[in-house]
Enzyme design. Structure first.
Site, PDB file in Angstrom:
ATOM      1  N   ASN A 191       0.868  -1.179   0.000  1.00  0.00           N
ATOM      2  CA  ASN A 191       0.000   0.000   0.000  1.00  0.00           C
ATOM      3  C   ASN A 191       0.902   1.225   0.000  1.00  0.00           C
ATOM      4  OD1 ASN A 191      -1.755   2.082   0.533  1.00  0.00           O
ATOM      5  ND2 ASN A 191      -2.317   1.381   2.595  1.00  0.00           N
TER       6      ASN A 191
ATOM      7  N   LYS B  13       0.027   4.269  -0.188  1.00  0.00           N
ATOM      8  CA  LYS B  13      -0.591   5.444   0.444  1.00  0.00           C
ATOM      9  C   LYS B  13      -0.393   6.666  -0.464  1.00  0.00           C
ATOM     10  CE  LYS B  13       0.058   3.136   4.827  1.00  0.00           C
ATOM     11  NZ  LYS B  13       0.284   3.204   6.271  1.00  0.00           N
TER      12      LYS B  13
ATOM     13  N   HIS C 199      -9.271   1.294   5.393  1.00  0.00           N
ATOM     14  CA  HIS C 199      -7.973   1.491   6.051  1.00  0.00           C
ATOM     15  C   HIS C 199      -8.154   2.460   7.223  1.00  0.00           C
ATOM     16  CE1 HIS C 199      -3.820   2.555   6.783  1.00  0.00           C
ATOM     17  NE2 HIS C 199      -3.477   1.489   6.087  1.00  0.00           N
TER      18      HIS C 199
ATOM     19  N   GLU D  10      -6.441   4.815   8.248  1.00  0.00           N
ATOM     20  CA  GLU D  10      -6.173   6.227   7.932  1.00  0.00           C
ATOM     21  C   GLU D  10      -7.399   6.878   7.314  1.00  0.00           C
ATOM     22  OE1 GLU D  10      -2.575   5.498   5.734  1.00  0.00           O
ATOM     23  OE2 GLU D  10      -1.551   4.955   7.593  1.00  0.00           O
TER      24      GLU D  10
ATOM     25  N   GLU E 119      -4.807  -4.718  10.905  1.00  0.00           N
ATOM     26  CA  GLU E 119      -3.758  -3.709  11.025  1.00  0.00           C
ATOM     27  C   GLU E 119      -3.948  -2.925  12.329  1.00  0.00           C
ATOM     28  OE1 GLU E 119      -1.964  -2.602   6.945  1.00  0.00           O
ATOM     29  OE2 GLU E 119      -3.695  -1.324   7.253  1.00  0.00           O
TER      30      GLU E 119
ATOM     31  N   GLY F 118       3.407   2.212  10.673  1.00  0.00           N
ATOM     32  CA  GLY F 118       4.422   3.244  10.504  1.00  0.00           C
ATOM     33  C   GLY F 118       5.225   3.556  11.749  1.00  0.00           C
TER      34      GLY F 118
ATOM     35  N   SER G  16       4.038  -2.213  10.105  1.00  0.00           N
ATOM     36  CA  SER G  16       5.502  -2.305  10.302  1.00  0.00           C
ATOM     37  C   SER G  16       6.084  -3.661   9.880  1.00  0.00           C
ATOM     38  CB  SER G  16       5.884  -1.978  11.752  1.00  0.00           C
ATOM     39  OG  SER G  16       5.557  -0.626  12.058  1.00  0.00           O
TER      40      SER G  16
END
Ligand code: 13P
Length: 248
Positions: free
Chosen positions: A11, A13, A94, A96, A164, A170, A209
């Site tokens: 991904n 992003k 997701h 985010e 996730e 991250g 990660s």
């Protein structure tokens, strides 16, 4: 039910430009040595068409889609539009987007259904925040999130789930293997409860990660069917070893 191949998806992003087709080509070339792995890259939507022509066996996907087929939704893209550009599937839900765009479980289920209607695949993301992990109720929270985000027609033919943990994205922090195993077992139980036999065939990816140093251990955990990779998917040097780490 035959076991599906490992599924390793990058991904990107909001990263990358047209020049990064060179990165995709390096990944596609290396992926040829791992035909037993389903490999994917989800670049920004602006790169889908350009990338699709150079993807080899790498499946190009989108990072989101709108739930409606067309209409007055300025700035959004429908599943069919993404498919026409060259995307075979899309990530939905997701964390985010759930955080930045306020997407609800119902929104996520509708987006996944729209992808299915268009004949595309979906990777449905779920995961707990650090506060939720620390509360001791992560499993109950994430399985409830999955149950509410799951379209009724879901099956392993077109849907995958990605666990996730928000606090692992991250950050370089990864749950201990026992916690990943416990969450994946609970998500599997939820899939079977909601979908019956079809729930057994849905791949459950881990994301957060993942890197060349931890991929082998993570991908060997029971019921981890692959990985959804952010930062480490932006370079062939770090993504290819993750593809290579996928078990047969
Ligand atoms: P990182 O691999 O950069 O932690 O991102 C994970 C992710 O959010 C993939 O969707």
């Amino acid at each position: 039910m035959a076991k599906l191949p490992s599924y390793i998806v990058g991904n990107w992003k909001m990263n990358g430009s047209a020049a990064d087709v060179a990165v995709l080509q390096a990944i596609a070339q290396a992926a040829e040595a791992h035909p037993h792995v389903d490999t994917g890259i989800c670049p920004p939507a602006t790169l889908i068409a350009g990338f699709a022509a150079h993807a080899g066996q790498v499946q190009i996907g989108a990072q989101d889609c709108h739930a409606k087929a067309s209409g007055a939704h300025t700035g959004n893209l429908s599943a069919a539009m993404l498919q026409e550009a060259g995307a075979a599937y899309a990530i939905v839900g997701h964390s985010e987007r759930r955080a930045d765009q306020g997407e609800t479980d119902a929104d996520v289920a509708a987006k996944a259904e729209a992808l299915h209607t268009a004949g595309m695949g979906a990777i449905l993301c779920v995961g707990e925040t650090l506060e939720e992990r620390d509360s001791g109720h992560a499993i109950a929270i994430v399985t409830a999130q999955l149950a509410a985000s799951l379209p009724a027609s879901a099956s392993g033919d077109w849907l995958s789930v990605a666990y996730e943990p928000v606090w692992a994205i991250g950050t370089g922090r990864v749950p201990v293997s026992d916690d990943i195993a416990a969450m994946h077992a609970a998500l599997r139980a939820t899939l079977v409860e909601k979908l019956g036999e079809a729930g057994k065939g849905v791949r459950i990816l881990y994301g957060g990660s993942v890197n060349p140093g931890n991929a082998t251990e993570i991908l060997a955990i029971p019921d981890v069917g692959g990985a959804l990779v952010g930062g480490a998917s932006l370079k062939a040097e770090t993504f290819v070893p993750i593809i290579a780490a996928a078990p047969r």
